[in-house]
Design an enzyme around this catalytic site. Structure first.
Site, PDB file in Angstrom:
ATOM      1  N   ILE A  94      -1.053   2.921 -19.944  1.00  0.00           N
ATOM      2  CA  ILE A  94      -2.115   2.055 -20.448  1.00  0.00           C
ATOM      3  C   ILE A  94      -2.938   2.836 -21.465  1.00  0.00           C
ATOM      4  O   ILE A  94      -3.370   3.962 -21.185  1.00  0.00           O
ATOM      5  CB  ILE A  94      -3.034   1.562 -19.310  1.00  0.00           C
ATOM      6  CG1 ILE A  94      -2.206   0.914 -18.193  1.00  0.00           C
ATOM      7  CG2 ILE A  94      -4.082   0.586 -19.837  1.00  0.00           C
ATOM      8  CD1 ILE A  94      -3.029   0.493 -16.979  1.00  0.00           C
ATOM      9  N   GLY A 123      -6.333   3.375 -23.951  1.00  0.00           N
ATOM     10  CA  GLY A 123      -7.755   3.030 -24.005  1.00  0.00           C
ATOM     11  C   GLY A 123      -8.382   2.815 -22.644  1.00  0.00           C
ATOM     12  O   GLY A 123      -8.983   1.771 -22.382  1.00  0.00           O
ATOM     13  N   TYR A 180     -11.472  -7.359 -37.823  1.00  0.00           N
ATOM     14  CA  TYR A 180     -11.055  -7.308 -36.417  1.00  0.00           C
ATOM     15  C   TYR A 180     -10.135  -8.476 -36.091  1.00  0.00           C
ATOM     16  O   TYR A 180      -9.062  -8.289 -35.497  1.00  0.00           O
ATOM     17  CB  TYR A 180     -12.299  -7.332 -35.521  1.00  0.00           C
ATOM     18  CG  TYR A 180     -12.000  -7.352 -34.043  1.00  0.00           C
ATOM     19  CD1 TYR A 180     -11.575  -6.201 -33.389  1.00  0.00           C
ATOM     20  CD2 TYR A 180     -12.144  -8.519 -33.295  1.00  0.00           C
ATOM     21  CE1 TYR A 180     -11.290  -6.219 -32.023  1.00  0.00           C
ATOM     22  CE2 TYR A 180     -11.867  -8.542 -31.935  1.00  0.00           C
ATOM     23  CZ  TYR A 180     -11.437  -7.392 -31.305  1.00  0.00           C
ATOM     24  OH  TYR A 180     -11.163  -7.410 -29.962  1.00  0.00           O
TER      25      TYR A 180
END
Length: 281
Positions: free
Chosen positions: A9, A11, A154
């Protein structure tokens, strides 16, 4: 080597990534919890100890913008654990601003972490996931379905991730790899706080966009006041690890489902335009 299934995983120092790492370990997965700065692992390790899963959590350094580091990390994981059964792409960074007020470097930086980082880690993981007939789970956002004011870079990155994964999914399925995107709405985490925005300075520099930005920020504060917890947002990720055939697209709340549905059913764009236009007036 271990016989238990292994998930990597990205972050995991805070927020959804941390909660997903703890949830995966609780579900019995050997969990490779990666982060760019392992000096920030204290919160994760404390949570793992409190959950009684510290033996299943391994912290490793991984910067999703460092191709050589990605390869080295994955090779190390497979050497140590014998396999990689799942990848959860979670690492990301917000970028607030409109294009006239942002530099191209700002836009490129947002794309580098939020899109190219996902592509790079997925590309490096796929040979190992083919071997295990595993899965790729990617945390995108409702911002990958509905473009949102002052989040142009973003949302562009998240839309790109959704398109990339939707295109990859049928191809990956032919070699036994499942692909899923998980779309949270607002989550009460350090994600926004980590932006380090000086809001008064941002408004002062916004020029003709200042009234719209002020309206957007007021609406955003309200949405985060009613946000999901990281654990609530991470639960569908842990579910997708366990399902025999996970769906391609999963939202993390009823609000996120309703919000995403606005765009997915909006053939001419008018419904989304009316919705998000109200945020800046």
């Amino acid at each position: 080597m271990t016989s238990s299934k292994t998930v990597l995983i990205t972050g995991t120092s805070s927020g959804i990534g941390l909660a997903a790492a703890i949830g995966a370990a609780r579900a019995g997965w050997t969990t490779i919890a990666t982060m760019r700065d392992t000096g920030k692992a204290e919160a994760l390790l404390k949570a793992a100890a409190e959950a009684g899963v510290e033996d299943l959590v391994r912290v490793k350094r991984l910067d999703v913008t460092d191709s050589a580091g990605i390869t080295a990390c994955l090779d190390e994981v497979v050497a140590e654990h014998g396999r990689l059964d799942a990848l959860v792409n979670n690492a990301g960074a917000a970028q607030v601003g409109t294009i006239e007020q942002s530099s191209l470097d700002d836009v490129r930086a947002a794309m580098e972490v939020n899109f190219f980082g996902v592509v790079a880690v997925t590309r490096a993981a796929l040979p190992h996931l083919r071997a295990s007939r595993g899965r790729v789970i990617t945390v995108t956002s409702v911002g990958g379905v509905v473009g949102q004011p002052f989040n142009e870079a973003y949302c562009a990155a998240k839309f790109a991730v959704e398109g990339f994964m939707q295109s990859l999914a049928p191809v990956a399925a032919t070699v036994g790899v499942d692909v899923t995107v998980v779309e949270p709405g607002a989550v009460a985490s350090e994600f926004v706080a980590n932006l380090g925005l000086d809001l008064p300075a941002l408004l002062a520099a916004a020029g003709p966009y200042a009234p719209a930005l002020e309206a957007y920020l007021a609406r955003t504060r309200q949405s985060f006041d009613n946000a999901q917890t990281p654990a609530e947002a991470a639960a569908p990720i842990v579910d997708a690890l366990a399902l025999p055939r996970p769906p391609f697209r999963v939202q993390t709340s009823q609000w996120a489902r309703d919000f995403a549905a606005t765009s997915l059913a909006d053939l001419d764009g008018s419904a989304v335009g009316a919705l998000t236009g109200a945020w800046v007036r």
